[in-house]
Structure formats: structure tokens, C-alpha cells
Design an enzyme around this catalytic site. Structure first.
Site, short mmCIF file in Angstrom:
data_model
loop_
_atom_site.label_atom_id
_atom_site.label_comp_id
_atom_site.label_asym_id
_atom_site.label_seq_id
_atom_site.Cartn_x
_atom_site.Cartn_y
_atom_site.Cartn_z
N ARG A 1 0.69 -1.09 0.21
CA ARG A 1 0.17 -0.66 -0.05
C ARG A 1 0.76 1.29 -0.02
O ARG A 1 1.56 1.22 0.83
CB ARG A 1 -0.68 -0.10 0.94
CG ARG A 1 -2.10 0.84 0.72
CD ARG A 1 -3.13 0.07 1.68
NE ARG A 1 -3.40 -0.79 2.07
CZ ARG A 1 -4.56 -1.63 2.92
NH1 ARG A 1 -6.06 -0.94 3.58
NH2 ARG A 1 -5.32 -2.52 2.87
N SER B 1 -8.36 -0.92 0.24
CA SER B 1 -9.60 -0.87 0.84
C SER B 1 -9.67 0.71 1.69
O SER B 1 -10.65 1.31 0.42
CB SER B 1 -9.00 -1.64 2.16
OG SER B 1 -9.79 -1.78 2.94
N HIS B 2 -10.08 0.56 3.12
CA HIS B 2 -10.71 1.76 3.53
C HIS B 2 -9.54 3.19 3.37
O HIS B 2 -9.85 4.17 3.85
CB HIS B 2 -10.54 1.79 4.73
CG HIS B 2 -9.13 1.50 5.44
ND1 HIS B 2 -8.77 0.05 5.41
CD2 HIS B 2 -8.75 2.38 6.80
CE1 HIS B 2 -8.40 0.33 6.07
NE2 HIS B 2 -7.88 1.79 7.19
N LYS C 1 -3.29 -6.15 -3.66
CA LYS C 1 -4.11 -7.62 -2.20
C LYS C 1 -3.31 -8.50 -2.95
O LYS C 1 -3.90 -9.00 -4.28
CB LYS C 1 -5.08 -7.72 -1.32
CG LYS C 1 -5.84 -6.07 -1.12
CD LYS C 1 -6.79 -6.40 -0.10
CE LYS C 1 -7.23 -5.34 1.01
NZ LYS C 1 -8.45 -5.70 1.37
N ASP D 1 -16.95 -1.50 4.42
CA ASP D 1 -15.59 -0.77 4.07
C ASP D 1 -15.15 -0.87 2.46
O ASP D 1 -16.31 -0.89 1.76
CB ASP D 1 -14.30 -1.03 4.99
CG ASP D 1 -13.53 -2.35 3.89
OD1 ASP D 1 -14.07 -2.98 3.42
OD2 ASP D 1 -12.11 -2.36 4.42
N ASP E 1 -13.65 -1.67 0.00
CA ASP E 1 -13.77 -2.55 -0.50
C ASP E 1 -14.29 -3.86 0.17
O ASP E 1 -14.13 -4.31 -0.93
CB ASP E 1 -11.92 -3.17 -0.86
CG ASP E 1 -11.42 -3.84 0.30
OD1 ASP E 1 -11.52 -3.35 1.57
OD2 ASP E 1 -10.58 -4.47 0.36
N ASP F 1 -14.05 -5.77 1.84
CA ASP F 1 -14.61 -7.14 3.24
C ASP F 1 -14.96 -7.09 4.68
O ASP F 1 -14.16 -7.26 5.24
CB ASP F 1 -12.15 -7.37 2.58
CG ASP F 1 -12.13 -6.55 2.99
OD1 ASP F 1 -12.31 -5.59 3.24
OD2 ASP F 1 -10.13 -6.86 2.89
N ARG F 2 -14.93 -5.81 5.01
CA ARG F 2 -15.42 -5.53 6.56
C ARG F 2 -16.89 -4.92 6.32
O ARG F 2 -16.87 -4.18 5.54
CB ARG F 2 -14.12 -4.83 7.43
CG ARG F 2 -12.98 -5.18 7.23
CD ARG F 2 -12.38 -4.54 7.72
NE ARG F 2 -12.27 -3.69 7.67
CZ ARG F 2 -11.46 -2.12 7.51
NH1 ARG F 2 -11.87 -1.86 9.58
NH2 ARG F 2 -11.42 -1.15 7.36
N HIS G 1 -13.46 -8.27 10.20
CA HIS G 1 -12.85 -8.92 8.73
C HIS G 1 -13.47 -10.46 10.30
O HIS G 1 -13.53 -10.53 10.74
CB HIS G 1 -11.59 -9.51 8.80
CG HIS G 1 -11.15 -8.08 7.98
ND1 HIS G 1 -10.64 -8.66 7.36
CD2 HIS G 1 -10.13 -7.80 8.14
CE1 HIS G 1 -10.38 -7.59 6.32
NE2 HIS G 1 -9.99 -6.25 7.02
ZN LIG Z 1 -11.37 -3.82 3.56
#
Ligand SMILES: [Zn+2]
Length: 449
Positions: free
Chosen positions: A13, A101-102, A111, A235, A237, A239-240, A322
């Protein structure tokens, strides 16, 4: 060549045009491809989020992967769990997701997956090393395109069964969950109000992190102002997840988990469930009370996913939102699917979300707190603090930093894997005790820092 500090514990990142550019993505594509090929893995999917830089980054990563001999399937702009789903559905050996992501819009990232597992820790350093030594395979890989969205949505719709329609507000945070969750919930029979569900890599409304209270304010107000039964946040992307109850009150990650775990344990008594060291005492006690076996484990989604696959554990999660469901699903962290499971549970309950955990004792706790340190020193500081408490006979768990258990509370001090800080959290049965425990540990850190 490429700034090594962007190769972090769980992903890559960095800041767009400073740490990351098209050349860097081309090299990362080559290195990831080489890493995979040397493990006899030859195929990968690639997806990306809605950030301005993402599409050109995807194209460069594809160019790099093909030049070393990987066969690539481009699935376009998707949520991270949709990329994971594509690995499973298209039976590829791995996948890349271009996303930060966030993180705010100036960031982007990558990722990397091998199968359904994250490439993380020392493996990420191995990928970096291939770039630093310019050690690449040579080949000619193919490129194909596959839009997987319909298969993904159908899969979830066929997996979830609501006993009654539920009234829901979805805050997509202008991330990648917006194009999926509302449509799926409607097909399941829900009444859905959408907030910020159009992907916009500038995140004009709030940071797409649904575990931070201020990012959930609009959702909370919207739920309160309507007769919605729940507010669901994702979030960037997807995933959360984050949840607010019918009164607009935010649930912590471990509370969301407890609700899902109780439902799971009804049909699966005696199963083991993982939670990370940041979770409340209530989380672990609740699992026991409802017939499961709690396991406290290291923070970090890749750690937990890996441990689950290794030990055949079906349901786990962490404080950060997650949630991993291998029960009736594929085991990776899919915020869209977890929201649907949550709503399914709601449809079977005869009380509102705010009362689901009403039998849990009230605990006083702090949010996650950070003490500034350095990447060089943070692990040493935690070691010194832990040792001092062990020497004094405290009940210390060292799976990830230090978690001291007291009869009436606990204290956490661990080094963050991703930033130069110590992460602290405290909890106790009374407010007075909370202050005492917090002071004990904070004073010790100040002395040994
Ligand atoms: Zn994420």
C-alpha cells in the site's frame, strides 16, 4: 526502483505517484507472476476498486504477469470478496486486487492471493526481493475477460433464506460494495434504502471505514429517522462490515461476531471459533456459554484466515470487522455475504438487533488506542513491558504482544503490524477498575519506552 516500505505485513500500500506508479505495478505484476510460477501456479484473476489510478495499474500488472508467463483473467472493477469468489469459481491458482481498502483517495495498493489465502508476511518480502534482484521468469501468458458479478450475486441469493422481509439501510461508503449488497438484499426480499452506494474513488461523503464511529454518523441518523431495522456499512473494498442497530447505536466488531457465532453454534455445538486479541472478554465468554470453544489469536486477517484453513475452523473474525464464514460459504472475508447472513439471522429473531446481546454483562472498555513508537522499537517495547508483567506473576497471554487477564478485566498492548504504534485496549467490569488497569499499563509503557 520501488519503495520497499510499501511492502507491508498483509499487502502492498502506498501513495499514488509517490510510492506507486505504472512502472511499479508492472514490476509487481512480474514479481508476483514469478513467485507464483515457481510454486507451479500459472493462472490468476485480477480485479480492482474504483480509484482513479486503479484501471491503469491493473493494465500494467497484467502486462507484467503475462511477460513472465502467467495466464490472466481480468474481472474488471469489483469488491475484494468478488475477486476471491472468482478465484474459487474460475479455479485459478491465485489473484490480484488493486485496492487501498479504506485508505483515502491518494492511496492505492495491491492484495495478492495464492489460492484463497493471502500472500503475507515473509512471502510479501520474497516478492519484493524478486524486484530488487530483477529475478524474473520469462514467458508468454494469455489474457481473457470474465465478468463474474452475476454468478457472484446468484450464488449468495441462492445461499441465504429470509423468514420475512427486513427493512435495511446500506451505506456503501462510495466503495465497491455498493454495486452488490443492495441488489442482493432486494432479491432476498428486503426493503433497502441506499446511501453512498455509487463507487467513487474520491470518497466524497466519509472515509470508507465502518468501524470508526464518525464514519457511521450519517447511517446512524438515517436509521433513527426511519423505521429501518438495521444499518449496514461496508469498507472501501467490502471485505469488512459495520452495523448500527435500530436505535442508531453502533455495534463493535466482536458484538457482530457474537450474534453470528450464536446462530452458528445452534446447529454446530462444540465447534472452535477464533477471535483476535482485541476482542472483549464477553466475546470469548459468550462462545463458551453458547457451547463453542473460543480461541484467542493474533490480530490480522491473513493470520486468522490461514489458521482457519490449517485447522479446519469454520467461523472466525476480528474486532476490525473482518468476518470469515466457512460454514455454508467459502471461508474468506466477504462483507457483502456477512451482511446477508446477519439479515438472515434478524429475519429469524423475534426481537430487535439492540436486544440480541441483552444477556451479556455490561463491560466498560476503551476503544483501540495508539501510543507512538517506531518500527525499529515497537516490538522491543512490547517485549520489555510484557516481561515486566510476567516477572511480577500476572496472567499474560503472549500470542500477539501482551494480553493480561485480571479477574474483572483485561489489558492489551501489542505492536501494530502496519504502522509505527503500540496498540492498547482495556476493559473491566467497573469504570473505576477500568481506570486502574489502564493506568497500571500506561505507566509501565511510559517507564519502559
Ligand atoms: Zn478492506
Amino acid at each position: 526502483m520501488v519503495n520497499p516500505s510499501i511492502f507491508r505485513q498483509y499487502d502492498i500500500r502506498g501513495i499514488v505517484d509517490k510510492d506507486l506508479n505504472e512502472e511499479a505495478l508492472y514490476l509487481i505484476g512480474k514479481a508476483y507472476g514469478t513467485y507464483m510460477l515457481r510454486k507451479n501456479k500459472k493462472t490468476a484473476v485480477i480485479g480492482g476498486d474504483a480509484r482513479a489510478s486503479t484501471r491503469s495499474y491493473m493494465d500494467q500488472a497484467i502486462r507484467g504477469m503475462r511477460e513472465v508467463g502467467m495466464d490472466v483473467t481480468d474481472i474488471g472493477l469489483v469488491a475484494s470478496p468478488v475477486m476471491y469468489f472468482a478465484i474459487w469459481k474460475l479455479e485459478t491458482d491465485g489473484g490480484l486486487m488493486i485496492t487501498a481498502s479504506h485508505n483515502p483517495s491518494e492511496y492505492n495498493g495491491i492484495k495478492m492471493n495464492i489460492g484463497l489465502q493471502s500472500v503475507y508476511g515473509p512471502e510479501i518480502q520474497e516478492v519484493l526481493k524478486l524486484i530488487q534482484t530483477e529475478d524474473y521468469e520469462k514467458g508468454e501468458g494469455t489474457l481473457s475477460y470474465h465478468n463474474i458479478d452475476k454468478e457472484y450475486k446468484d450464488y449468495i441469493v441462492n445461499n441465504i433464506h429470509l423468514d420475512r422481509p427486513v427493512k435495511v439501510i446500506v451505506d456503501g461508503g462510495n466503495g465497491m460494495g455498493g454495486p452488490y449488497l443492495p441488489e442482493i438484499l432486494r432479491r432476498l426480499g428486503c426493503e433497502v434504502v441506499e446511501m453512498y452506494c455509487d463507487p467513487d474513488g474520491n470518497f466524497p461523503n466519509h472515509h470508507p471505514d465502518p468501524t470508526v464511529e464518525k464514519n457511521m454518523r450519517d447511517l446512524s441518523a438515517a436509521v433513527k429517522a426511519s423505521n429501518a431495522e438495521v444499518g449496514l456499512g461496508l469498507d472501501g473494498d467490502a471485505d469488512r462490515i459495520g452495523v448500527v442497530d435500530e436505535n442508531g447505536k453502533m455495534l463493535y466488531g466482536d458484538q457482530i461476531l457474537n450474534i453470528i457465532v450464536r446462530d452458528y453454534l445452534k446447529d454446530n455445538p462444540g465447534e472452535r471459533i477464533i477471535g483476535d486479541v482485541k476482542c472483549s472478554k464477553n466475546y470469548f465468554d459468550d462462545i463458551k456459554k453458547y457451547g463453542g470453544i473460543p480461541i484467542m489469536y493474533k490480530t490480522g486477517h491473513a493470520n486468522i484466515k490461514n489458521k482457519m484453513f490449517e485447522e479446519g475452523i469454520k467461523v472466525s473474525g476480528e474486532m476490525s470487522g473482518h468476518v470469515f464464514l466457512g460454514d455454508r460459504y467459502l471461508g474468506f472475508d466477504d462483507g457483502v455475504y456477512v451482511c446477508c447472513r446477519f439479515v438472515e439471522i434478524m429475519s429469524k429473531m423475534d426481537k430487535p438487533v439492540s436486544r440480541f446481546l441483552e444477556d451479556q454483562p455490561h463491560m466498560f472498555n476503551t476503544p483501540e488506542m495508539h501510543v507512538t513508537s517506531t518500527d525499529a522499537e515497537k516490538f522491543n517495547v512490547v517485549d520489555r513491558v510484557r516481561k515486566s508483567f510476567v516477572d511480577e506473576g500476572y496472567d499474560v497471554n503472549d500470542i500477539d504482544g501482551m494480553r493480561i487477564t485480571f479477574d474483572d478485566g483485561w489489558a492489551l498492548c501489542r505492536a501494530s503490524n502496519t504502522t509505527p504504534v503500540l496498540v492498547l485496549r482495556f476493559e473491566a467490569e467497573t469504570e473505576e477498575r477500568l481506570h486502574e488497569i489502564q493506568k497500571l499499563v500506561e505507566d509501565r509503557i511510559a517507564k519502559l519506552k
